[in-house]
Design a protein around this motif. Structure first.
Motif, PDB file in Angstrom:
ATOM      1  N   GLY A 104       0.824  -1.198   0.000  1.00  0.00           N
ATOM      2  CA  GLY A 104       0.000   0.000   0.000  1.00  0.00           C
ATOM      3  C   GLY A 104       0.858   1.247   0.000  1.00  0.00           C
ATOM      4  O   GLY A 104       2.084   1.188   0.133  1.00  0.00           O
ATOM      5  N   ASP A 163       0.242   6.513   3.134  1.00  0.00           N
ATOM      6  CA  ASP A 163      -0.932   6.790   3.979  1.00  0.00           C
ATOM      7  C   ASP A 163      -1.523   5.511   4.560  1.00  0.00           C
ATOM      8  O   ASP A 163      -1.796   5.432   5.762  1.00  0.00           O
ATOM      9  N   SER A 164      -1.721   4.509   3.701  1.00  0.00           N
ATOM     10  CA  SER A 164      -2.385   3.290   4.165  1.00  0.00           C
ATOM     11  C   SER A 164      -1.505   2.515   5.137  1.00  0.00           C
ATOM     12  O   SER A 164      -2.001   1.894   6.083  1.00  0.00           O
ATOM     13  N   ARG A 165      -0.198   2.552   4.936  1.00  0.00           N
ATOM     14  CA  ARG A 165       0.698   1.832   5.842  1.00  0.00           C
ATOM     15  C   ARG A 165       0.744   2.480   7.215  1.00  0.00           C
ATOM     16  O   ARG A 165       0.670   1.799   8.241  1.00  0.00           O
TER      17      ARG A 165
END
Length: 293
Positions: A143, A146-148
């Motif tokens: 990802g 942001d997603s991590r």
């Protein structure tokens, strides 16, 4: 007008914008062209979808088809095997190549409790973190930045490991809880560096991009990438490498450190060599690693 191709992610467009602004500073008009790559749309583990090249193939195809004039890559994503039709005309000064930890409660690696879950999809990071013997649990993730980081905030993992360069370019270094010493975890070959690729016969664009090239960065990443190529390992392999130009007894020289993960843990070696033969240094250190397996 120079048509600059880039992936659509926030980090990729930030990197491309940096290059575009640098070119504009030298009097060129630049237009960003957003391109979707396989790695952007397929969330399977990289080794399952092809690993090497999944973030750059669409950009390279666009270059060959004359749909764009230059492509900006994270150099660590670029396959070591060259394409005859293309050339890397510029490698700008490198951002800090180290990995960083973003952990809950501001913790460092040493402060995370036994059994803490660290998210990283890179076999290189997993192998080196396991070798530290801290009793941490490693889980594969993919990802964007942001997603991590959101996985930490949401409590899905206790920490994630990311490239410091990406967070620096996104202005998010305040979220870092520890910059990891390369003595513990060596970065990926080419990490923190950008590659500006163009058609090998486009002399005008090559000339325009060449002013952005940094010789010290180019030498360092050439040594790292030659080591990777000699090991016949792709960007998903458990190989860490970091080269730096340092002052030797007789002037500047190149210092290359490498780590190779395997069934028996992680083997680390380092060597010095002349700045004007980075490929030779990378090749010789890779061969030494193979001999010691």
């Amino acid at each position: 007008m120079i048509r600059l191709g880039t992936r659509r992610s926030a980090l990729a467009t930030a990197q491309a914008t940096m290059v575009a602004e640098a070119l504009r500073g030298h009097g060129h008009e630049v237009e960003l062209v957003l391109i979707t790559t396989t790695g952007d749309v397929n969330r399977a583990p990289l080794e399952q979808i092809g690993g090497t090249g999944v973030f750059v193939s669409a950009l390279r195809d666009a270059l060959v088809a004359n749909e764009i004039d230059i492509a900006v890559h994270s150099l660590k994503d670029l396959p070591t095997a060259p394409l005859e039709a293309l050339t890397v005309a510029g490698i700008p000064p490198r951002e800090d190549p180290r990995d960083v930890l973003v952990a809950r409660d501001g913790m460092t690696l040493g402060e995370l409790p036994t059994g803490a879950v660290i998210g990283t999809g890179a076999p290189r990071r997993q192998a080196q973190l396991e070798a530290l013997g801290l009793g941490l649990e490693l889980t594969g993730i993919r990802g964007n930045v942001d997603s991590r980081i959101a996985m930490v905030a949401d409590g899905k993992v206790d920490a994630v490991v990311l490239a410091r360069a990406g967070l620096a370019r996104l202005g998010r270094l305040d979220e870092v809880t520890e910059t990891i010493d390369p003595i513990q975890v060596l970065p990926a070959p080419g990490q923190g560096a950008l590659a500006i690729e163009c058609r090998a016969d486009d002399e005008a664009v090559i000339t325009a991009v060449a002013v952005l090239d940094d010789p010290a960065t180019r030498a360092a990443v050439q040594a790292e990438r030659q080591l990777l190529a000699t090991l016949e390992a792709g960007c998903t392999a458990p190989v860490g490498a970091l080269a730096e130009v340092v002052e030797g007894d007789d002037g500047p020289e190149l210092w290359l450190r490498a780590a190779l993960g395997g069934d028996n843990g992680v083997r680390r070696l380092s060597a010095y060599g002349p700045v004007d033969d980075p490929a030779g240094l990378g090749r010789s250190l890779a061969n030494e690693l193979l001999e010691r397996l």
